[in-house]
Design an enzyme around this catalytic site. Structure first.
Site, short mmCIF file in Angstrom:
data_model
loop_
_atom_site.label_atom_id
_atom_site.label_comp_id
_atom_site.label_asym_id
_atom_site.label_seq_id
_atom_site.Cartn_x
_atom_site.Cartn_y
_atom_site.Cartn_z
N HIS A 25 7.73 -67.26 2.72
CA HIS A 25 8.24 -66.43 3.81
C HIS A 25 9.55 -65.79 3.37
CE1 HIS A 25 9.60 -65.05 7.74
NE2 HIS A 25 8.37 -65.22 8.15
N LYS B 171 2.48 -70.62 17.62
CA LYS B 171 3.50 -70.30 18.62
C LYS B 171 3.36 -71.25 19.81
CE LYS B 171 4.59 -66.50 16.29
NZ LYS B 171 5.89 -66.25 15.65
#
Length: 475
Positions: A294, A175
């Site tokens: 994902h 992140k």
């Protein structure tokens, strides 16, 4: 649907429209071992009988169309048609029913999830006679399973490649997910891996944007992996997202990852598509790459209780198409996941044979025969206080992935990784000693934090963080 009269035509067949249930509702049908079985949650329009609605689903997802056609006489409908063979009410829902449909295996191309879904869910969900429709589960017969390669490697081969046993694997999504330069991104990867994580991860929407082109990211991440490996003596990896706008570009990225010598790549299998995913999975097996999956976009398909497709179906499809990891909710974090239902599809991902268990949302017994298993990934809003519950719920064969729960540590990325590794090792040791993680989890974490200042700092930061919302994914 209102019955309409049939008219006799000069071509020798009865033209016109007739009720679907006359042909496609067959309550006396005994299912075959080779049939693909589907459980649909059906919400008919007012005035449409459940039998007609279930038969319409069977017809429109197999051989039927809205009117009788003369070419029906050129084939054997009885051999190829889908059959609605059982209907049952949904408890607590007056207008919803579970319709069970059996499809002959010859309707489907071998080894093609794309064709399977095009047939079963490709057209019928827009049918006007239905207010809503949801595919709850599929039974994939052994004969069809054997036409798929499945995951590139599977759980045991992955553990052997990594030389890591007896505990869940630890990961971290880098992140902020967008905006970092490739060099700063690689720095974060190194710090997390050096601190004790097994994997770091590209976020699902990190592909090749102007601020960080894919080749630069791959190079800096590979450097970070090899540096962390040399300093820790452990095998490390970063999920390099190969998802791209074309299959050719996706494969170019996967080939480059292999040339760099990294152990794992990544794909967004729903947005990328099943054809692309299966292509990549075959390449990964042939070239020794692990494949992380994902599920970006899954909630568009599976979030609504009465329409769409349950994630357990998408999970089964992924095991067939191919992937070594897939995100599967957390039960305890910020993202959707009710415990019994989540563990139901986690078992469908990992185990070879799963018994029917309606309490966990499993409508059919599923035998995967020799298809390798998939590691479920718990990710989304989790931190060190969740570690005992995650270890107890998911067990050893899982990946526990802390993004903000690593990078949000007040002392930085590496201490965040240390905190998570210490918490995990403490939970695994306590479990192996026979302690009850569900009851003693907080005490175990507190005791471990006494000799780990990194864990103590993490415990202080996230002691009040909770995500308490009612789960949507219920029976």
């Amino acid at each position: 649907m209102s019955p309409q009269t049939e008219t006799k035509a000069s071509v020798g067949f009865k033209a016109g429209v007739k009720d679907y249930k006359l042909t496609y509702y067959t309550p006396d049908y005994e299912t075959k071992d080779t049939d693909i079985l589907a459980a649909f949650r059906v919400t008919p329009q007012p005035g449409v009988p459940p039998e007609e609605a279930g038969a319409a689903v069977a017809a429109e997802s197999s051989t039927g169309t809205w009117t009788t056609v003369w070419t029906d006489g050129l084939t054997s409908l009885d051999r190829y048609k889908g059959r609605c063979y059982h209907i049952e009410p949904v408890a607590g829902e007056e207008t919803q029913f579970i319709a069970y449909v059996a499809y002959p295996l010859d309707l489907f191309e071998e080894g093609s999830v794309t064709n399977m879904f095009t047939s079963i869910v490709g057209n019928v969900f827009g049918f006007k006679a239905l207010r809503a429709l949801r595919l709850e589960d599929l039974r994939i017969p052994v004969a069809y399973c054997k036409t798929f390669q499945g995951p590139p490697h599977g759980i045991q081969v992955e553990r052997d490649k990594l030389n890591k046993y007896g505990r869940p694997l630890l990961g971290c999504t880098i992140k902020p997910k967008l905006g970092l330069s490739a060099k700063n991104y690689g720095r974060a990867v190194y710090e997390c891996l050096r601190g004790g994580l097994d994997f770091t991860k590209d976020d699902e929407n990190v592909n090749s944007q102007p601020f960080m082109r894919w080749r630069d990211r791959f190079l800096f991440c590979a450097e970070a992996i090899f540096k962390a490996q040399s300093e820790t003596g452990e095998i490390k990896g970063h999920y390099l997202n190969a998802t791209a706008g074309t299959c050719e570009e996706m494969m170019k990225r996967a080939v480059f990852a292999r040339e760099l010598g990294v152990p794992i790549v990544m794909h967004d299998y729903l947005t990328g598509g099943f054809t692309a995913n299966t292509t990549l999975a075959h390449y990964c097996r042939d070239n020794g790459l692990l494949l992380h999956i994902h599920r970006a976009m899954h909630a568009v398909i599976d979030r609504q209780k009465n329409h769409g497709m349950h994630f357990r179906v998408l999970a089964k499809a992924l095991r067939m198409s191919g992937g070594d990891h897939i995100h599967a909710g957390t039960v305890v974090g910020k993202l959707e996941g009710e415990r019994d239902i989540t563990l139901g599809f986690v078992d469908l991902l990992r185990d070879d044979y799963i018994e029917k268990d309606r309490a966990r949302g499993i409508y059919f017994t599923q035998d995967w025969v020799s298809l390798p298993g998939v590691l479920p990934v718990a990710s989304g809003g989790i931190h060190v206080w969740h570690m005992p519950a995650l270890t107890e719920i998911f067990g050893d064969d899982s990946v526990l992935q802390f993004g903000g729960g690593t990078l949000g540590h007040p002392w930085g990325n590496a201490p965040g990784a240390v905190a998570n590794r210490v918490a995990l090792e403490a939970c695994v040791q306590a479990r192996n000693e026979g302690r009850d993680l569900a009851r003693e989890g907080n005490e175990i974490i507190r005791n471990a934090s006494k000799w780990s200042p990194e864990l103590a700092a993490a415990c202080e930061v996230w002691k009040e963080i909770k995500f308490e919302f009612q789960a949507m994914d219920t029976l």
